[in-house]
Design an enzyme around this catalytic site. Structure first.
Site, PDB file in Angstrom:
ATOM      1  N   ASN A 145       0.870  -1.181   0.000  1.00 54.19           N
ATOM      2  CA  ASN A 145       0.000   0.000   0.000  1.00 54.19           C
ATOM      3  C   ASN A 145       0.907   1.231   0.000  1.00 54.19           C
ATOM      4  O   ASN A 145       1.479   1.581   1.027  1.00 54.19           O
ATOM      5  CB  ASN A 145      -0.889  -0.028   1.252  1.00 54.19           C
ATOM      6  CG  ASN A 145      -1.716   1.238   1.396  1.00 54.19           C
ATOM      7  OD1 ASN A 145      -1.835   2.032   0.462  1.00 54.19           O
ATOM      8  ND2 ASN A 145      -2.294   1.425   2.580  1.00 54.19           N
ATOM      9  N   LYS A 152       0.114   4.226  -0.243  1.00 55.52           N
ATOM     10  CA  LYS A 152      -0.556   5.408   0.335  1.00 55.52           C
ATOM     11  C   LYS A 152      -0.332   6.621  -0.580  1.00 55.52           C
ATOM     12  O   LYS A 152      -0.275   6.458  -1.794  1.00 55.52           O
ATOM     13  CB  LYS A 152      -0.068   5.678   1.756  1.00 55.52           C
ATOM     14  CG  LYS A 152      -0.108   4.430   2.623  1.00 55.52           C
ATOM     15  CD  LYS A 152      -0.012   4.734   4.081  1.00 55.52           C
ATOM     16  CE  LYS A 152       0.169   3.448   4.866  1.00 55.52           C
ATOM     17  NZ  LYS A 152      -0.068   3.599   6.270  1.00 55.52           N
ATOM     18  N   HIS A 205      -9.571   1.015   4.686  1.00 51.89           N
ATOM     19  CA  HIS A 205      -8.315   1.244   5.408  1.00 51.89           C
ATOM     20  C   HIS A 205      -8.588   2.188   6.576  1.00 51.89           C
ATOM     21  O   HIS A 205      -9.400   3.114   6.470  1.00 51.89           O
ATOM     22  CB  HIS A 205      -7.264   1.843   4.461  1.00 51.89           C
ATOM     23  CG  HIS A 205      -5.891   1.835   5.051  1.00 51.89           C
ATOM     24  ND1 HIS A 205      -5.488   2.776   5.976  1.00 51.89           N
ATOM     25  CD2 HIS A 205      -4.842   0.988   4.884  1.00 51.89           C
ATOM     26  CE1 HIS A 205      -4.244   2.501   6.340  1.00 51.89           C
ATOM     27  NE2 HIS A 205      -3.828   1.427   5.696  1.00 51.89           N
ATOM     28  N   GLU A 215      -7.046   4.622   7.671  1.00 55.25           N
ATOM     29  CA  GLU A 215      -6.842   6.053   7.361  1.00 55.25           C
ATOM     30  C   GLU A 215      -8.067   6.632   6.643  1.00 55.25           C
ATOM     31  O   GLU A 215      -8.397   7.808   6.811  1.00 55.25           O
ATOM     32  CB  GLU A 215      -5.552   6.226   6.537  1.00 55.25           C
ATOM     33  CG  GLU A 215      -4.323   5.977   7.412  1.00 55.25           C
ATOM     34  CD  GLU A 215      -3.111   5.447   6.681  1.00 55.25           C
ATOM     35  OE1 GLU A 215      -3.055   5.504   5.440  1.00 55.25           O
ATOM     36  OE2 GLU A 215      -2.189   4.950   7.373  1.00 55.25           O
ATOM     37  N   GLU A 221      -5.673  -5.186  10.413  1.00 58.44           N
ATOM     38  CA  GLU A 221      -4.665  -4.145  10.630  1.00 58.44           C
ATOM     39  C   GLU A 221      -4.959  -3.418  11.944  1.00 58.44           C
ATOM     40  O   GLU A 221      -5.768  -2.473  11.966  1.00 58.44           O
ATOM     41  CB  GLU A 221      -4.713  -3.132   9.486  1.00 58.44           C
ATOM     42  CG  GLU A 221      -4.413  -3.713   8.129  1.00 58.44           C
ATOM     43  CD  GLU A 221      -3.763  -2.680   7.226  1.00 58.44           C
ATOM     44  OE1 GLU A 221      -2.657  -2.946   6.759  1.00 58.44           O
ATOM     45  OE2 GLU A 221      -4.342  -1.609   7.011  1.00 58.44           O
ATOM     46  N   GLY A 258       2.104   2.126  10.728  1.00 59.77           N
ATOM     47  CA  GLY A 258       3.045   3.244  10.602  1.00 59.77           C
ATOM     48  C   GLY A 258       3.704   3.656  11.902  1.00 59.77           C
ATOM     49  O   GLY A 258       4.332   4.708  11.978  1.00 59.77           O
ATOM     50  N   SER A 297       3.167  -2.248  10.431  1.00 57.16           N
ATOM     51  CA  SER A 297       4.615  -2.253  10.658  1.00 57.16           C
ATOM     52  C   SER A 297       5.263  -3.609  10.370  1.00 57.16           C
ATOM     53  O   SER A 297       6.208  -3.994  11.071  1.00 57.16           O
ATOM     54  CB  SER A 297       4.939  -1.773  12.080  1.00 57.16           C
ATOM     55  OG  SER A 297       4.500  -0.429  12.241  1.00 57.16           O
TER      56      SER A 297
HETATM   57  C1  PEP Z   1      -0.929   0.036   5.932  1.00 54.01           C
HETATM   58  O1  PEP Z   1      -0.992   1.218   5.680  1.00 54.01           O
HETATM   59  O2  PEP Z   1      -1.797  -0.726   5.501  1.00 54.01           O
HETATM   60  C2  PEP Z   1       0.191  -0.437   6.753  1.00 54.01           C
HETATM   61  C3  PEP Z   1       0.161  -1.658   7.207  1.00 54.01           C
HETATM   62  O3  PEP Z   1       1.205   0.465   6.992  1.00 54.01           O
HETATM   63  P1  PEP Z   1       2.623   0.161   7.702  1.00 54.01           P
HETATM   64  O4  PEP Z   1       3.123  -1.145   7.118  1.00 54.01           O
HETATM   65  O5  PEP Z   1       3.473   1.312   7.341  1.00 54.01           O
HETATM   66  O6  PEP Z   1       2.359   0.033   9.156  1.00 54.01           O
END
Ligand code: PEP
Length: 251
Positions: free
Chosen positions: A10, A12, A96, A98, A168, A174, A214
């Site tokens: 992703n 973003k 997601h 976000e 998630e 992040g 992460s």
């Molecule tokens: C994501 O945005 O779906 C995600 C898992 O981000 P990160 O791996 O940076 O935590």
């Protein structure tokens, strides 16, 4: 039949057009042929060029990060599922955290988006997961159950079969604070049990459930070796070809 294992990146809101081209080129050069699927979920402006760069690589697929719930119309600035499909996208991330947080996307809206995406023949990567306060309170299972019931469990089994789920935990996205393999496994097993209750054990066994939050080259192997973790949705580490390919090679 083995469950499909997937690593999805992703991006973003990162990478200019040229940077995106460079990243895909590097990923294509480093990626080994394998049975596992790799999906690149890019910003809209990259879809067309990434589709062209990956067209000869059978395990590389294209995805978007969002789409509108309506098929077309006066929705300035929005992009429809049909538009995504017309440039070669096969997957769309829906829900997601976000999008839920910064764009106030509700469970009801996400249910509509899932229907629209499936209706046109695209495959949703549906995200669920709890905020830190919910984890601290210990009510993460109830929250995830509510998210799945609201957006997915109204689907006929034939449609549900096309959905990829990404667990998630919001506190891990992040932040550099990855869920432990045990925490991930526990939630994935719970999600699979919910699917089994709703659609039966066979469907639950076949559903791909990704972990996101992460995930990095140094923790992906342990996460992916959990029996109910079928791969990952990768944010930050998908922006560097070496890291992303190392994660893909972690099965
Ligand atoms: C994501 O945005 O779906 C995600 C898992 O981000 P990160 O791996 O940076 O935590």
């Amino acid at each position: 039949m083995r469950r499909t294992q997937i690593v999805a990146g992703n991006w973003k809101m990162n990478k200019t057009y040229q940077e995106g081209r460079d990243l895909v080129k590097a990923i294509v050069e480093k990626l080994q042929p394998s049975d596992n699927k790799v999906v690149l979920c890019t910003p809209f402006i990259h879809l067309n060029s990434v589709a062209a760069s990956i067209k000869d690589i059978s395990n590389l697929h294209l995805g978007a990060q969002n789409c509108h719930q309506e098929m077309r119309g006066a929705y300035t600035g929005e992009v429809s599922a049909a538009m995504l499909q017309s440039v070669g996208a096969e997957y769309v991330i829906i829900g997601h955290s976000e999008r839920r947080k910064y764009f106030s996307e509700s469970d009801e809206l996400l249910a509509q988006k899932v229907k629209t995406v499936l209706g046109i023949g695209l495959l949703p990567i549906f995200c669920c997961g709890e905020e830190l306060a919910i984890r601290e309170e210990g009510t993460q299972n109830q929250l995830v159950k509510k998210q799945l019931e609201a957006a997915l469990f109204g689907l006929e089994e034939e449609d549900f079969a096309k959905v990829v789920i990404a667990y998630e935990p919001v506190w891990a996205i992040g932040t550099g604070k990855t869920a432990t393999p045990e925490q991930a496994q526990e939630m994935h097993a719970y999600i699979r049990a919910l699917i089994s209750e709703k659609y039966g054990e066979k469907r639950a066994d076949l559903t791909t459930i990704l972990y996101g939050g992460s995930a990095k080259p140094n923790n992906a192997k342990e996460l992916f070796s959990q029996p109910d973790v079928d791969g990952g949705l990768i944010g930050g580490a998908s922006l560097k070809a070496d890291d992303f390919v190392a994660i893909v090679n972690s099965f």
